[in-house]
Enzyme design. Structure first.
Site, mmCIF file in Angstrom:
data_model
loop_
_atom_site.group_PDB
_atom_site.id
_atom_site.type_symbol
_atom_site.label_atom_id
_atom_site.label_comp_id
_atom_site.label_asym_id
_atom_site.label_seq_id
_atom_site.Cartn_x
_atom_site.Cartn_y
_atom_site.Cartn_z
ATOM 1 N NE ARG A 70 43.304 64.640 22.638
ATOM 2 C CZ ARG A 70 43.619 65.923 22.760
ATOM 3 N NH1 ARG A 70 44.866 66.285 22.708
ATOM 4 N NH2 ARG A 70 42.684 66.832 22.938
ATOM 5 N NE ARG A 121 40.880 63.802 19.845
ATOM 6 C CZ ARG A 121 41.125 62.589 20.330
ATOM 7 N NH1 ARG A 121 42.167 61.912 19.897
ATOM 8 N NH2 ARG A 121 40.342 62.060 21.248
ATOM 9 N N PRO A 122 41.084 69.928 20.342
ATOM 10 C CG PRO A 122 39.591 71.448 19.374
ATOM 11 C CD PRO A 122 40.419 70.233 19.067
ATOM 12 C CB ILE A 123 40.046 70.287 25.961
ATOM 13 C CG1 ILE A 123 41.160 71.282 26.324
ATOM 14 C CG2 ILE A 123 40.621 68.918 25.681
ATOM 15 C CD1 ILE A 123 41.657 71.089 27.718
ATOM 16 C CG ASP A 124 36.823 74.458 22.204
ATOM 17 O OD1 ASP A 124 37.367 73.412 21.814
ATOM 18 O OD2 ASP A 124 35.835 74.962 21.643
ATOM 19 C CG LEU A 125 33.184 72.072 22.546
ATOM 20 C CD1 LEU A 125 32.735 70.953 21.619
ATOM 21 C CD2 LEU A 125 32.192 73.245 22.482
ATOM 22 C CB ILE A 167 34.923 63.141 13.344
ATOM 23 C CG1 ILE A 167 33.509 62.622 13.042
ATOM 24 C CG2 ILE A 167 35.093 63.391 14.849
ATOM 25 C CD1 ILE A 167 32.357 63.446 13.526
ATOM 26 C CE LYS A 216 39.675 53.040 23.069
ATOM 27 N NZ LYS A 216 40.148 54.361 22.692
ATOM 28 C CG ASN A 217 36.400 54.932 22.948
ATOM 29 O OD1 ASN A 217 37.481 54.856 23.533
ATOM 30 N ND2 ASN A 217 36.303 55.198 21.650
ATOM 31 C CB CYS A 240 46.187 64.112 19.116
ATOM 32 S SG CYS A 240 45.405 62.548 18.834
ATOM 33 N NE ARG A 282 46.544 54.611 23.459
ATOM 34 C CZ ARG A 282 46.505 55.922 23.392
ATOM 35 N NH1 ARG A 282 47.356 56.551 22.627
ATOM 36 N NH2 ARG A 282 45.629 56.612 24.085
ATOM 37 C CG ASP A 329 36.767 55.838 16.943
ATOM 38 O OD1 ASP A 329 37.484 56.772 16.532
ATOM 39 O OD2 ASP A 329 36.275 55.825 18.086
HETATM 40 C C1 EPZ Z 1 35.950 60.203 21.551
HETATM 41 O O1 EPZ Z 1 36.991 61.168 21.620
HETATM 42 C C2 EPZ Z 1 36.627 58.859 21.395
HETATM 43 N N1 EPZ Z 1 37.497 58.621 22.555
HETATM 44 C C3 EPZ Z 1 37.420 58.786 20.106
HETATM 45 O O2 EPZ Z 1 37.895 57.470 19.953
HETATM 46 C C4 EPZ Z 1 36.469 59.084 18.925
HETATM 47 O O3 EPZ Z 1 37.208 59.116 17.739
HETATM 48 C C5 EPZ Z 1 35.773 60.428 19.158
HETATM 49 O O4 EPZ Z 1 35.091 60.437 20.435
HETATM 50 C C6 EPZ Z 1 34.745 60.751 18.077
HETATM 51 O O5 EPZ Z 1 33.764 59.752 18.057
HETATM 52 C C7 EPZ Z 1 36.978 58.164 23.683
HETATM 53 O O6 EPZ Z 1 35.785 57.980 23.837
HETATM 54 C C8 EPZ Z 1 37.928 57.832 24.771
HETATM 55 P P1 EPZ Z 1 35.158 64.422 20.462
HETATM 56 P P2 EPZ Z 1 36.651 62.666 22.052
HETATM 57 O O7 EPZ Z 1 35.372 65.407 21.562
HETATM 58 O O8 EPZ Z 1 35.470 62.702 22.921
HETATM 59 C C9 EPZ Z 1 36.116 68.483 18.272
HETATM 60 C C10 EPZ Z 1 39.482 55.794 19.403
HETATM 61 O O9 EPZ Z 1 40.114 55.488 18.377
HETATM 62 N N2 EPZ Z 1 36.198 69.060 19.624
HETATM 63 O O10 EPZ Z 1 33.797 63.829 20.313
HETATM 64 O O11 EPZ Z 1 37.889 63.299 22.515
HETATM 65 C C11 EPZ Z 1 37.214 67.468 18.002
HETATM 66 O O12 EPZ Z 1 38.414 68.067 17.606
HETATM 67 C C12 EPZ Z 1 39.311 57.241 19.810
HETATM 68 O O13 EPZ Z 1 38.998 54.967 20.187
HETATM 69 C C13 EPZ Z 1 36.252 70.434 19.754
HETATM 70 O O14 EPZ Z 1 36.248 71.204 18.765
HETATM 71 O O15 EPZ Z 1 36.240 63.267 20.640
HETATM 72 C C14 EPZ Z 1 36.576 66.618 16.922
HETATM 73 O O16 EPZ Z 1 36.694 67.266 15.683
HETATM 74 C C15 EPZ Z 1 40.136 58.214 19.058
HETATM 75 N N3 EPZ Z 1 36.344 70.947 21.031
HETATM 76 C C16 EPZ Z 1 35.098 66.604 17.330
HETATM 77 O O17 EPZ Z 1 34.933 67.738 18.191
HETATM 78 C C17 EPZ Z 1 36.331 70.176 22.133
HETATM 79 O O18 EPZ Z 1 36.392 70.695 23.259
HETATM 80 C C18 EPZ Z 1 34.655 65.364 18.063
HETATM 81 O O19 EPZ Z 1 35.611 65.046 19.095
HETATM 82 C C19 EPZ Z 1 36.265 68.780 21.979
HETATM 83 C C20 EPZ Z 1 36.193 68.251 20.703
#
Ligand code: EPZ
Length: 449
Positions: free
Chosen positions: A99, A128-132, A336, A28-29, A123, A406, A314
């Site tokens: 998301r 789950r910030p998106i700043d990056l 994480i 899925k991911n 969430c 999902r 996960d």
């Molecule tokens: C992906 O989410 C996966 N989703 C998640 O799977 C998975 O848990 C996660 O990666 C971690 O492996 C998909 O691939 C669709 P991240 P993603 O950005 O990319 C922080 C599942 O159950 N962060 O790697 O959104 C964040 O808060 C799902 O299948 C920032 O600080 O996760 C977290 O602590 C749930 N700023 C860490 O980074 C940002 O802009 C990693 O999150 C983005 C993230």
């Protein structure tokens, strides 16, 4: 895909050893960002191994709004191509369901120079910030504002540069995906520093390369993307789902048995396989198959979630379910998503002895869990409750099954083919419950993924 089912319940009975062979579905991911990447061309792409899960259906709905046609072909093949019009707005109704919708931002900007994507909200698994994502796209030259809860991004052209993607919890999987897609059509070279190394990121990079992108270093923390003028359609097979494979391996460890997991890629699951071995489970790593054997005499272990190749967040909830019936005291540290513990109160209702202190959970193994009505709160928590229900005495009724749907393609059917006693029921209009026929997938809700 039929969307029903928020009233579905999984009926789970205490089950004996699992035995047989199971085929893992596509990841899925990996599928979600790869579907978003189809926006980078008008050509048709044919994606094989796409799982029938509701997050994929949500992404297809978003692509349709953005002017793409996504149609299922045979079984798990999805044909994606542009229609005659293009859109650049991903609306709140869909983004709030998932998301991962954020990963249309990069390709829209690269292809059309503009994007309006509703800002993902809160969430259940924590902040789950998106700043990056935004910082990276700004570094490539995008102007980004927030308007009525939407991210509005514009760029006459994207220009390659060096992007650092490290946040307080390490790199970001989907921010790396967004940068890969945007940089593929940018002018000049982009270096993505502190890139995520997850197999799903590598799969996206390989898909983009097949489309004509010039990318090197995927799978390491430094990825180089040399922008190209145009990408083309391609036929591509998505990697197997390491989290589904891991969930079935943990199920076998807990229930005992002898299972051949086809499509299990051992290199994608090293951290889990090492931990299962520490817990007394016998693992054989073959090419494209993982063979697991367990006598249920599990030893407590310690697990800390980390970015790949560390132990995946996960699989944290499922591993915790295993520790509830292991001998001794186990520890889970979540690095994480420090708040990803929604499964703990439900596991406690089944008799688990878990103490949670911040991002740590201490699990004292018990002889037996007891079946109970429990509620799934998110995708992986629901998988953990399925596993707990299978080892518990008596019956467990799991509600909130739409979360499971999902991201797992018919998990209950795969487990039941291996000998587990589990089936799905649905409430009818007159309040009775009927067994859900094969092929019906429940609706989506909540916001993670
Ligand atoms: C992906 O989410 C996966 N989703 C998640 O799977 C998975 O848990 C996660 O990666 C971690 O492996 C998909 O691939 C669709 P991240 P993603 O950005 O990319 C922080 C599942 O159950 N962060 O790697 O959104 C964040 O808060 C799902 O299948 C920032 O600080 O996760 C977290 O602590 C749930 N700023 C860490 O980074 C940002 O802009 C990693 O999150 C983005 C993230």
């Amino acid at each position: 895909m039929k969307r029903t089912g928020q009233l579905d319940t999984l009926i789970i009975e205490h089950s004996g050893p699992l035995k047989g062979t199971v085929q893992i579905s596509g990841a899925k991911n990996a599928a979600l960002p790869i579907l978003a990447a189809c926006l980078l061309t008008d050509d048709e792409s044919v994606l094989e191994g796409v799982p029938h899960v509701t997050d994929v259906a949500t992404m297809c709905s978003i692509l349709q709004i953005l002017g793409m046609d996504a149609a299922w072909g045979d079984d798990s093949t999805l044909n994606v191509k542009a229609q005659h019009h293009h859109g650049w707005t991903a609306p709140y109704e869909l983004v709030s369901m998932m998301r991962a919708s954020i990963c249309v931002l990069g390709p829209l900007l690269a292809r059309f120079g503009r994007a309006r994507v509703s800002m993902p909200g809160g969430c259940v698994i924590g902040p789950r910030p998106i700043d990056l994502h935004l910082k990276g796209l700004e570094a490539l030259g995008a102007k980004i504002t927030i308007d009525h809860g939407d991210i509005v991004a514009q760029a006459d052209r994207l220009i390659g540069t060096t992007i650092h993607l490290s946040g307080p919890f390490g790199s970001s999987v989907l921010a790396t995906a967004n940068m890969l897609m945007a940089a593929s059509l940018a002018e000049g070279a982009t270096i993505i520093d502190h890139a995520a190394c997850e197999p799903e990121v590598v799969d996206l990079a390989n898909f983009l390369i097949a489309m004509g992108a010039n990318i090197t270093g995927q799978g390491s923390s430094t990825i180089r993307v040399e922008g190209v003028v145009r990408l083309h359609g391609v036929r591509y097979r998505i990697i197997p789902d390491r989290i589904e494979a891991g969930t079935i391996l943990i199920a076998t460890a807990m229930l005992g048995g002898d299972v051949w997991v086809h499509g299990g890629v051992a290199e994608h699951l090293t951290a889990l396989l090492d931990k299962l071995t520490d817990a007394n489970v016998v693992i054989e790593r073959l090419i494209g198959i993982i063979h697991v054997q367990s006598d249920r005499k599990l030893k407590a272990i310690e697990v800390t979630t980390q970015a790949f190749p560390g132990f995946p967040t996960d699989l944290q909830a499922q591993m915790m379910a295993m520790m509830t019936v292991s001998h001794g005291v186990g520890v889970v540290t979540e690095k994480i998503y420090p708040e990803r513990f929604m499964h703990v109160p439900e596991l406690r209702r089944m008799g688990a002895q878990i103490t949670q202190e911040g991002a740590n959970a201490i699990i004292k193994g018990v002889e037996r869990l007891g079946g109970a009505p429990v509620m799934a709160s998110d995708l992986r928590a629901s998988a953990a409750l399925v596993l707990a229900g299978l080892v518990a005495d008596n019956q467990t009724q799991l509600g909130g099954v739409e979360h499971l749907d999902r991201g797992y393609e018919h998990l209950e059917r795969k487990l039941s083919a291996l000998g587990a006693k589990i089936h799905r029921e649905q409430a009818t209009a007159n309040g009775e419950r009927t067994v859900v026929p094969v092929g019906v997938v429940a609706a989506t809700s909540g916001s993670h993924g």
